[in-house]
Design a protein around this motif. Structure first.
Motif, PDB file in Angstrom:
ATOM      1  N   ASN A   6     -19.560  -8.401  -2.684  1.00  0.00           N
ATOM      2  CA  ASN A   6     -19.977  -9.767  -3.019  1.00  0.00           C
ATOM      3  C   ASN A   6     -19.248 -10.789  -2.150  1.00  0.00           C
ATOM      4  O   ASN A   6     -19.322 -11.985  -2.389  1.00  0.00           O
ATOM      5  CB  ASN A   6     -19.837 -10.068  -4.520  1.00  0.00           C
ATOM      6  N   GLY A   7     -18.529 -10.314  -1.114  1.00  0.00           N
ATOM      7  CA  GLY A   7     -17.913 -11.199  -0.141  1.00  0.00           C
ATOM      8  C   GLY A   7     -16.514 -11.682  -0.489  1.00  0.00           C
ATOM      9  O   GLY A   7     -15.900 -12.400   0.291  1.00  0.00           O
ATOM     10  N   THR A   8     -15.998 -11.300  -1.637  1.00  0.00           N
ATOM     11  CA  THR A   8     -14.638 -11.691  -2.000  1.00  0.00           C
ATOM     12  C   THR A   8     -13.662 -10.590  -1.579  1.00  0.00           C
ATOM     13  O   THR A   8     -14.076  -9.495  -1.197  1.00  0.00           O
ATOM     14  CB  THR A   8     -14.499 -11.972  -3.512  1.00  0.00           C
ATOM     15  N   PHE A   9     -12.380 -10.899  -1.663  1.00  0.00           N
ATOM     16  CA  PHE A   9     -11.393  -9.893  -1.271  1.00  0.00           C
ATOM     17  C   PHE A   9     -10.211  -9.900  -2.226  1.00  0.00           C
ATOM     18  O   PHE A   9      -9.957 -10.871  -2.928  1.00  0.00           O
ATOM     19  CB  PHE A   9     -10.901 -10.112   0.170  1.00  0.00           C
ATOM     20  N   LEU A  10      -9.508  -8.792  -2.222  1.00  0.00           N
ATOM     21  CA  LEU A  10      -8.224  -8.660  -2.897  1.00  0.00           C
ATOM     22  C   LEU A  10      -7.168  -8.614  -1.805  1.00  0.00           C
ATOM     23  O   LEU A  10      -7.314  -7.870  -0.832  1.00  0.00           O
ATOM     24  CB  LEU A  10      -8.181  -7.385  -3.736  1.00  0.00           C
ATOM     25  N   GLU A  11      -6.122  -9.418  -1.945  1.00  0.00           N
ATOM     26  CA  GLU A  11      -5.068  -9.441  -0.941  1.00  0.00           C
ATOM     27  C   GLU A  11      -3.853  -8.690  -1.453  1.00  0.00           C
ATOM     28  O   GLU A  11      -3.425  -8.884  -2.587  1.00  0.00           O
ATOM     29  CB  GLU A  11      -4.686 -10.875  -0.574  1.00  0.00           C
ATOM     30  N   CYS A  12      -3.298  -7.866  -0.575  1.00  0.00           N
ATOM     31  CA  CYS A  12      -2.146  -7.035  -0.897  1.00  0.00           C
ATOM     32  C   CYS A  12      -1.008  -7.429   0.047  1.00  0.00           C
ATOM     33  O   CYS A  12      -0.965  -6.959   1.194  1.00  0.00           O
ATOM     34  CB  CYS A  12      -2.498  -5.562  -0.716  1.00  0.00           C
ATOM     35  N   PRO A  13      -0.106  -8.304  -0.381  1.00  0.00           N
ATOM     36  CA  PRO A  13       0.965  -8.755   0.509  1.00  0.00           C
ATOM     37  C   PRO A  13       2.018  -7.672   0.730  1.00  0.00           C
ATOM     38  O   PRO A  13       2.267  -6.841  -0.134  1.00  0.00           O
ATOM     39  CB  PRO A  13       1.565  -9.954  -0.230  1.00  0.00           C
ATOM     40  N   ASP A  14       2.628  -7.713   1.927  1.00  0.00           N
ATOM     41  CA  ASP A  14       3.689  -6.767   2.255  1.00  0.00           C
ATOM     42  C   ASP A  14       4.832  -7.523   2.919  1.00  0.00           C
ATOM     43  O   ASP A  14       5.653  -8.116   2.254  1.00  0.00           O
ATOM     44  CB  ASP A  14       3.162  -5.635   3.138  1.00  0.00           C
ATOM     45  N   GLY A  15       4.914  -7.510   4.253  1.00  0.00           N
ATOM     46  CA  GLY A  15       5.943  -8.247   4.965  1.00  0.00           C
ATOM     47  C   GLY A  15       7.170  -7.444   5.343  1.00  0.00           C
ATOM     48  O   GLY A  15       8.081  -7.960   5.980  1.00  0.00           O
ATOM     49  N   ALA A  16       7.215  -6.163   4.971  1.00  0.00           N
ATOM     50  CA  ALA A  16       8.378  -5.323   5.288  1.00  0.00           C
ATOM     51  C   ALA A  16       7.992  -4.284   6.340  1.00  0.00           C
ATOM     52  O   ALA A  16       6.873  -3.772   6.354  1.00  0.00           O
ATOM     53  CB  ALA A  16       8.892  -4.628   4.037  1.00  0.00           C
ATOM     54  N   GLU A  17       8.933  -3.965   7.217  1.00  0.00           N
ATOM     55  CA  GLU A  17       8.694  -2.957   8.246  1.00  0.00           C
ATOM     56  C   GLU A  17       8.478  -1.589   7.603  1.00  0.00           C
ATOM     57  O   GLU A  17       9.141  -1.218   6.639  1.00  0.00           O
ATOM     58  CB  GLU A  17       9.895  -2.895   9.186  1.00  0.00           C
ATOM     59  N   ILE A  18       7.529  -0.830   8.170  1.00  0.00           N
ATOM     60  CA  ILE A  18       7.275   0.530   7.729  1.00  0.00           C
ATOM     61  C   ILE A  18       7.450   1.446   8.939  1.00  0.00           C
ATOM     62  O   ILE A  18       6.935   1.165  10.019  1.00  0.00           O
ATOM     63  CB  ILE A  18       5.869   0.656   7.078  1.00  0.00           C
ATOM     64  N   ASP A  19       8.220   2.525   8.763  1.00  0.00           N
ATOM     65  CA  ASP A  19       8.573   3.408   9.886  1.00  0.00           C
ATOM     66  C   ASP A  19       8.977   4.773   9.333  1.00  0.00           C
ATOM     67  O   ASP A  19       9.188   4.939   8.128  1.00  0.00           O
ATOM     68  CB  ASP A  19       9.736   2.791  10.675  1.00  0.00           C
ATOM     69  N   ASN A  20       9.089   5.762  10.211  1.00  0.00           N
ATOM     70  CA  ASN A  20       9.683   7.071   9.882  1.00  0.00           C
ATOM     71  C   ASN A  20       9.068   7.733   8.649  1.00  0.00           C
ATOM     72  O   ASN A  20       9.779   8.142   7.738  1.00  0.00           O
ATOM     73  CB  ASN A  20      11.197   6.927   9.695  1.00  0.00           C
ATOM     74  N   SER A  21       7.757   7.837   8.603  1.00  0.00           N
ATOM     75  CA  SER A  21       7.037   8.496   7.503  1.00  0.00           C
ATOM     76  C   SER A  21       7.255   7.822   6.149  1.00  0.00           C
ATOM     77  O   SER A  21       7.101   8.457   5.109  1.00  0.00           O
ATOM     78  CB  SER A  21       7.413   9.981   7.422  1.00  0.00           C
ATOM     79  N   GLU A  22       7.581   6.546   6.149  1.00  0.00           N
ATOM     80  CA  GLU A  22       7.734   5.806   4.901  1.00  0.00           C
ATOM     81  C   GLU A  22       6.379   5.478   4.297  1.00  0.00           C
ATOM     82  O   GLU A  22       5.349   5.542   4.971  1.00  0.00           O
ATOM     83  CB  GLU A  22       8.469   4.475   5.157  1.00  0.00           C
ATOM     84  N   THR A  23       6.398   5.127   3.025  1.00  0.00           N
ATOM     85  CA  THR A  23       5.218   4.620   2.348  1.00  0.00           C
ATOM     86  C   THR A  23       5.543   3.255   1.750  1.00  0.00           C
ATOM     87  O   THR A  23       6.697   2.985   1.401  1.00  0.00           O
ATOM     88  CB  THR A  23       4.728   5.557   1.216  1.00  0.00           C
ATOM     89  N   HIS A  24       4.538   2.406   1.673  1.00  0.00           N
ATOM     90  CA  HIS A  24       4.648   1.131   0.961  1.00  0.00           C
ATOM     91  C   HIS A  24       3.560   1.127  -0.104  1.00  0.00           C
ATOM     92  O   HIS A  24       2.383   1.316   0.207  1.00  0.00           O
ATOM     93  CB  HIS A  24       4.408  -0.050   1.894  1.00  0.00           C
ATOM     94  N   ASP A  25       3.942   0.921  -1.353  1.00  0.00           N
ATOM     95  CA  ASP A  25       2.994   0.770  -2.448  1.00  0.00           C
ATOM     96  C   ASP A  25       2.804  -0.719  -2.699  1.00  0.00           C
ATOM     97  O   ASP A  25       3.770  -1.413  -3.052  1.00  0.00           O
ATOM     98  CB  ASP A  25       3.500   1.472  -3.708  1.00  0.00           C
ATOM     99  N   LEU A  26       1.573  -1.193  -2.510  1.00  0.00           N
ATOM    100  CA  LEU A  26       1.277  -2.618  -2.588  1.00  0.00           C
ATOM    101  C   LEU A  26       0.462  -2.940  -3.825  1.00  0.00           C
ATOM    102  O   LEU A  26      -0.429  -2.184  -4.204  1.00  0.00           O
ATOM    103  CB  LEU A  26       0.520  -3.076  -1.341  1.00  0.00           C
ATOM    104  N   ASN A  27       0.744  -4.089  -4.418  1.00  0.00           N
ATOM    105  CA  ASN A  27      -0.049  -4.648  -5.510  1.00  0.00           C
ATOM    106  C   ASN A  27      -1.025  -5.644  -4.921  1.00  0.00           C
ATOM    107  O   ASN A  27      -0.662  -6.453  -4.068  1.00  0.00           O
ATOM    108  CB  ASN A  27       0.841  -5.323  -6.546  1.00  0.00           C
ATOM    109  N   CYS A  28      -2.251  -5.592  -5.389  1.00  0.00           N
ATOM    110  CA  CYS A  28      -3.311  -6.434  -4.825  1.00  0.00           C
ATOM    111  C   CYS A  28      -3.867  -7.364  -5.905  1.00  0.00           C
ATOM    112  O   CYS A  28      -4.060  -6.958  -7.048  1.00  0.00           O
ATOM    113  CB  CYS A  28      -4.443  -5.556  -4.299  1.00  0.00           C
ATOM    114  N   ALA A  29      -4.121  -8.597  -5.505  1.00  0.00           N
ATOM    115  CA  ALA A  29      -4.703  -9.574  -6.443  1.00  0.00           C
ATOM    116  C   ALA A  29      -5.720 -10.419  -5.736  1.00  0.00           C
ATOM    117  O   ALA A  29      -5.714 -10.590  -4.549  1.00  0.00           O
ATOM    118  CB  ALA A  29      -3.601 -10.455  -7.024  1.00  0.00           C
TER     119      ALA A  29
END
Length: 144
Positions: free
Chosen positions: A121-144
């Motif tokens: 329907n043309g809207t989006f959910l945004e999932c903010p991060d801002g932290a470096e990801i490296d070396n097989s790391e994972t980031h779990d993000l909350n989206c709103a």
């Protein structure tokens, strides 16, 4: 204030229509924005994405990639169609994402500012991060 039967019927129909539209939503594209920091870009690494919807269904994109120069400092990259792999047309009941997971692999770090998941329907959910990801790391993000 009292509602007439006709007004109440229209109100109920509008609520049902809105809920029905929310239940028929699915992913059409994903955008990612790379942060503006000096070492934010990534050229040699890879990013996988897992999206879990509120019904605990999971889709996965392996090595998110497009025909463009992806993950460049302060740039927005769009992924759609076959770029989305399992997440193409993935259902988003209630327009909700329970979890969006970024998974890094390879020798080069990346700093995502945000991930946006667009629906039909043309809207989006945004999932903010801002932290470096490296070396097989994972980031779990909350989206709103």
């Amino acid at each position: 204030m009292t509602l007439s039967f006709a007004s109440l019927t229209v109100l109920v129909a509008m609520v049902a229509l809105t809920l029905g539209q929310q239940e028929g939503l699915f992913i059409t594209s994903i955008e990612v924005k790379t942060a503006d920091g000096f070492y934010s870009s990534m050229t040699l690494g890879f990013i996988d994405i897992e999206i879990i919807n509120k019904d605990v269904e999971i889709c996965r994109i392996s090595h998110l990639n497009s025909d463009e120069n992806d993950f460049t400092q302060n740039q927005i990259n769009e992924f759609d169609g076959s770029d989305l792999e399992e997440c193409r047309d993935f259902p988003l009941p209630g327009n909700e994402i329970a979890l969006l997971r970024l998974i890094h692999s390879g020798p080069d770090a990346w700093t995502p500012e945000w991930v946006r998941v667009y629906n039909n329907n043309g809207t989006f959910l945004e999932c903010p991060d801002g932290a470096e990801i490296d070396n097989s790391e994972t980031h779990d993000l909350n989206c709103a």
